[in-house]
Enzyme design. Structure first.
Site, PDB file in Angstrom:
ATOM      1  N   ASP A   1      -7.409   5.429   1.682  1.00 10.59           N
ATOM      2  CA  ASP A   1      -8.182   5.188   0.479  1.00 10.59           C
ATOM      3  C   ASP A   1      -7.890   6.262  -0.552  1.00 10.59           C
ATOM      4  O   ASP A   1      -8.286   7.399  -0.418  1.00 10.59           O
ATOM      5  CB  ASP A   1      -9.649   5.111   0.832  1.00 10.59           C
ATOM      6  CG  ASP A   1      -9.837   4.068   1.924  1.00 10.59           C
ATOM      7  OD1 ASP A   1      -9.638   2.893   1.614  1.00 10.59           O
ATOM      8  OD2 ASP A   1     -10.120   4.439   3.058  1.00 10.59           O
ATOM      9  N   THR A   2      -7.190   5.826  -1.577  1.00 13.67           N
ATOM     10  CA  THR A   2      -6.564   6.697  -2.551  1.00 13.67           C
ATOM     11  C   THR A   2      -6.702   6.001  -3.889  1.00 13.67           C
ATOM     12  O   THR A   2      -7.198   4.895  -3.970  1.00 13.67           O
ATOM     13  CB  THR A   2      -5.071   6.884  -2.151  1.00 13.67           C
ATOM     14  OG1 THR A   2      -5.005   7.188  -0.771  1.00 13.67           O
ATOM     15  CG2 THR A   2      -4.387   7.977  -2.920  1.00 13.67           C
TER      16      THR A   2
END
Length: 558
Positions: free
Chosen positions: A367-368
Site C-alpha cells: 500500500d503505497t
C-alpha cells in the site's frame, strides 16, 4: 528482434476512466484533492517539483492509509536540461535492529516474511526510521522554486477543515478495522462504534494540521531534531519500538544515478538499488526483446507465459542480489547486460512453466501512492512514496496525527541473506518511478503502488505502450499478471480459455480482482501536448493545465 505491428488482442477490456490533455502542465495523483494541490502550485508559477511535493503532503491527509511523513520513498526527477536525479528517501533499519529480531515462521515463497505475532507488520517494532519528510524537503530545496510554507498550505487546509471520505478510503479502513482498533488515536479518527467511517463523512485531522504547521515553520528539523521527533522517540521508548534520537540524527537522503536500459529503440530510465525497478525492469525487457511480443497479441497465452517466465527469472536474481548497495555489492552491470539476458532466455521453454533459481551467486509493501507531474518547461517528477502496509504499523503518535510506517516488513527476517536486517540498512523496495525516452526526448512517465507487484506492473505498462501500441489510458488500465515463482496471479478480466491454456503449461493460476494499485502516467507528444491518465484501481485523477497569461502587451479596452 524486430517488432511487428501489434496483433489483435486476445484479451479485450474497456477503460473505466478517460485521460486529460493539456499543454502547460499535468498533475496525476491517486486522489483528486492531491491533484488539485499540485495544480495550484503550477498555476501559482511553481515547477513540477513544487507541485509534486504539494501533492505528496496533501496525500498524507486524504490518503492516510498509503503515505505519510513518517514513511519513505523515491523521487525520480528529470529537469528541463535533461538531468536525471533519483532522491532516495527510503527508510532505514534502526541502529538497535538486528538480523535475529523476529521469530520467522516460514521460508516458503510468498511467506518468507511471516513472523510470530506479526511483529514486523503491526506495532512499534515494525517501524523503520522515516525518510519521506527529509526526501520531500530536500527535493523542494534543491529543485523547487516555492517556499515550503506555500507548498504545505493545501495540505494544512485539508487537515484543518477536513475532506469528504471516498468509498475507496472507507473500504481500506473496513479491511483493517481489527488492527486499527488496537490504537486509541486511530480508533477515534477512523472508526465509529467499531466500524469504518462511511463514505461521505467529513474527516478533519486537527492534530496533524498542527504538525504540518510546525513543519512549515521549522522544515524537516521539526522531525529530525525537534518536537515531532521527540514525540516519536518517546512513544517508541514507551512501547517497545527501536527508533531513538540517534536514528533520526543519522538519517540522510541519498542522491543516486538512475539505471538506464534500452528496449526496441526506447531508453528506459529508473531508480537503482536498493530499488528493484531500474535493474529488473531493464533485465526483463532485455529478455522479452528476443520475442515479437506485439505479434503474439495482448493477453495471449504465449505473451502471458513469457511475461511470467521473465518475472520469475527477475525475482530469483533479486532475492540474492538486489539490496542496499552500502551493505551488498549489487552486480548491476551483469543484471542489465543483454548478453546475460540471452543466457537466461535460452532456458525458457514456450510449452512449460519452469521453477527458476538465481543465475548469480548470492552477493515489501502493498500500500503505497504515486504522483506523476510535468510542467510547461519540461521538468518531470515521478515519485512513489509509502508507509508500507495499509495504515503502516496501524499506530499513531499521540498528539501529532502522524501515522507510523511498517517498513521493517520489507526486510527478509531470516539472517544471513542479501535482504536481511542490519542496523542502519536501507530497505529494499519495488518502487518504480519510471521515465521512458525516445531519441533523447520524453515519451512516458509512470508509476504505481503495489509492493512486490509494482515493478512487474510498470514493466507490463511499458510493454503495453511499446509492443501492443496501447493508448496511455489503456496501458494503465489493462489487466495485469504477477508471479514471483509460486502461483501465477491473473486479474479476472483475462478469459478462462487463456487461464486454462496457461494451466496446461504448468502454471498454477489464481484469479485476482486486482493486482497492484492505481497506476498514473503522463505521455509527452511531439507537439507539446501532455496526456495524463489514471486507472480504476484507485481514486486517481489527472488535472491538466492549458491556456496561460494574456498575449504580451494585451490590454482591456471598451
Amino acid at each position: 528482434m524486430h517488432a511487428s505491428p501489434p496483433a489483435p488482442r486476445i484479451t479485450t477490456f474497456a477503460c473505466e476512466k478517460r485521460p486529460a490533455t493539456g499543454s502547460r502542465g499535468m498533475v496525476v495523483t491517486n486522489h483528486p484533492l492531491a491533484s488539485a494541490a499540485g495544480s495550484q502550485m503550477l498555476l501559482a508559477g511553481g515547477n513540477a517539483v513544487d507541485a509534486a511535493v504539494a501533492s505528496l503532503f496533501a496525500l498524507t491527509v486524504v490518503e492516510p492509509m498509503m503515505v505519510g511523513i513518517l514513511g519513505g520513498g523515491l523521487s525520480h526527477i528529470r529537469m528541463a536540461d535533461g538531468r536525471h536525479v533519483v532522491l532516495d528517501g527510503l527508510s532505514t533499519a534502526p541502529l538497535r535492529a538486528t538480523a535475529e529480531m523476529y521469530d520467522c515462521l516460514s521460508d516458503e515463497i510468498g511467506k518468507q516474511r511471516d513472523v510470530r505475532d506479526r511483529a514486523n507488520v503491526v506495532g512499534p517494532k515494525a517501524v523503520a526510521v522515516p525518510g519521506a519528510l527529509a526526501g520531500w524537503c530536500e527535493a523542494l530545496a534543491r529543485f523547487g522554486t516555492l517556499p515550503l510554507a506555500d507548498v504545505l498550505q493545501p495540505a494544512i487546509a485539508l487537515a484543518e477543515r477536513g475532506f469528504v471520505v471516498t468509498p475507496y478510503l472507507s473500504n481500506c479502513i473496513a479491511d483493517n478495522v481489527a488492527d486499527l482498533a488496537r490504537d486509541p488515536g486511530l480508533t477515534a479518527l477512523l472508526l465509529r462504534d467499531g466500524q469504518a467511517i462511511p463514505a461521505g463523512t467529513r474527516l478533519a485531522q486537527t492534530d496533524y494540521a498542527a504538525s504540518l504547521r510546525l513543519i512549515a515553520q521549522q522544515g524537516a528539523a521539526a522531525l529530525y531534531d525537534g518536537p515531532l521527533g521527540k514525540a516519536l522517540t518517546a512513544f517508541m521508548a514507551a512501547n517497545g519500538g527501536l527508533i531513538g534520537q540517534d536514528d533520526l540524527a543519522a538519517y540522510k537522503v541519498e542522491t543516486r544515478e538512475p539505471i538506464r536500459g534500452r528496449y526496441r529503440g526506447y531508453e528506459i530510465v529508473g531508480p537503482p538499488p536498493p530499488s528493484s525497478s531500474g535493474v529488473h525492469i531493464a533485465q526483463m525487457l532485455n529478455i522479452l526483446e528476443g520475442y515479437d511480443i506485439g505479434a503474439l497479441g495482448f493477453g495471449s497465452p504465449d505473451s502471458i507465459h513469457l511475461l511470467a517466465e521473465a518475472l520469475k527469472i527477475a525475482f530469483a536474481d533479486r532475492a540474492v542480489a538486489t539490496a542496499d548497495p552500502a551493505f551488498v555489492k549489487v552486480p548491476v552491470a551483469r543484471l542489465i547486460d543483454k548478453a546475460y539476458a540471452d543466457e537466461r532466455r535460452e532456458l525458457i521453454a514456450m510449452d512449460e512453466a519452469k521453477a527458476w533459481s538465481a543465475g548469480l551467486a548470492p552477493g515489501e509493501s502493498n500500500d503505497t501512492t504515486h504522483v506523476t507531474v510535468a510542467d510547461a518547461e519540461g521538468n518531470v517528477v515521478t515519485a512513489t512514496q509509502t508507509i508500507n502496509g495499509l495504515f503502516g504499523a496501524c499506530t499513531q503518535i499521540p498528539g501529532t496525527g502522524m501515522l507510523t510506517n511498517n517498513y521493517m516488513f520489507n526486510f527478509d527476517p531470516h539472517p544471513g541473506r542479501a535482504l536481511s536486517i542490519a542496523p542502519g540498512k536501507r530497505v529494499f523496495t519495488s518502487m518504480a518511478p519510471m521515465i521512458v525516452l525516445k531519441d533523447g526526448k520524453l515519451a512516458f512517465a509512470l508509476g504505481l503502488p503495489g509492493a512486490l507487484r509494482i515493478f512487474p506492473s510498470a514493466m507490463q505498462a511499458i510493454v503495453n505502450l511499446i509492443d501492443h501500441g496501447m493508448t496511455l489510458q489503456e496501458a494503465v488500465e489493462a489487466p495485469r499478471i504477477w508471479t514471483e515463482g509460486g502461483v501465477l496471479e491473473l486479474e479476472e478480466a483475462f478469459p478462462e480459455a487463456v487461464a486454462e491454456a496457461l494451466r496446461a503449461r504448468g502454471h498454477r493460476i489464481v484469479l485476482m480482482p486486482r493486482i497492484a494499485g492505481g497506476m498514473n502516467a503522463i505521455r509527452f507528444d511531439e507537439d507539446g501536448t501532455l496526456t495524463g491518465a489514471a486507472c480504476w484501481r484507485a481514486d486517481g485523477t489527472p488535472v491538466a493545465i492549458s491556456g496561460g497569461l494574456a498575449r504580451a502587451g494585451a490590454r482591456f479596452t471598451i
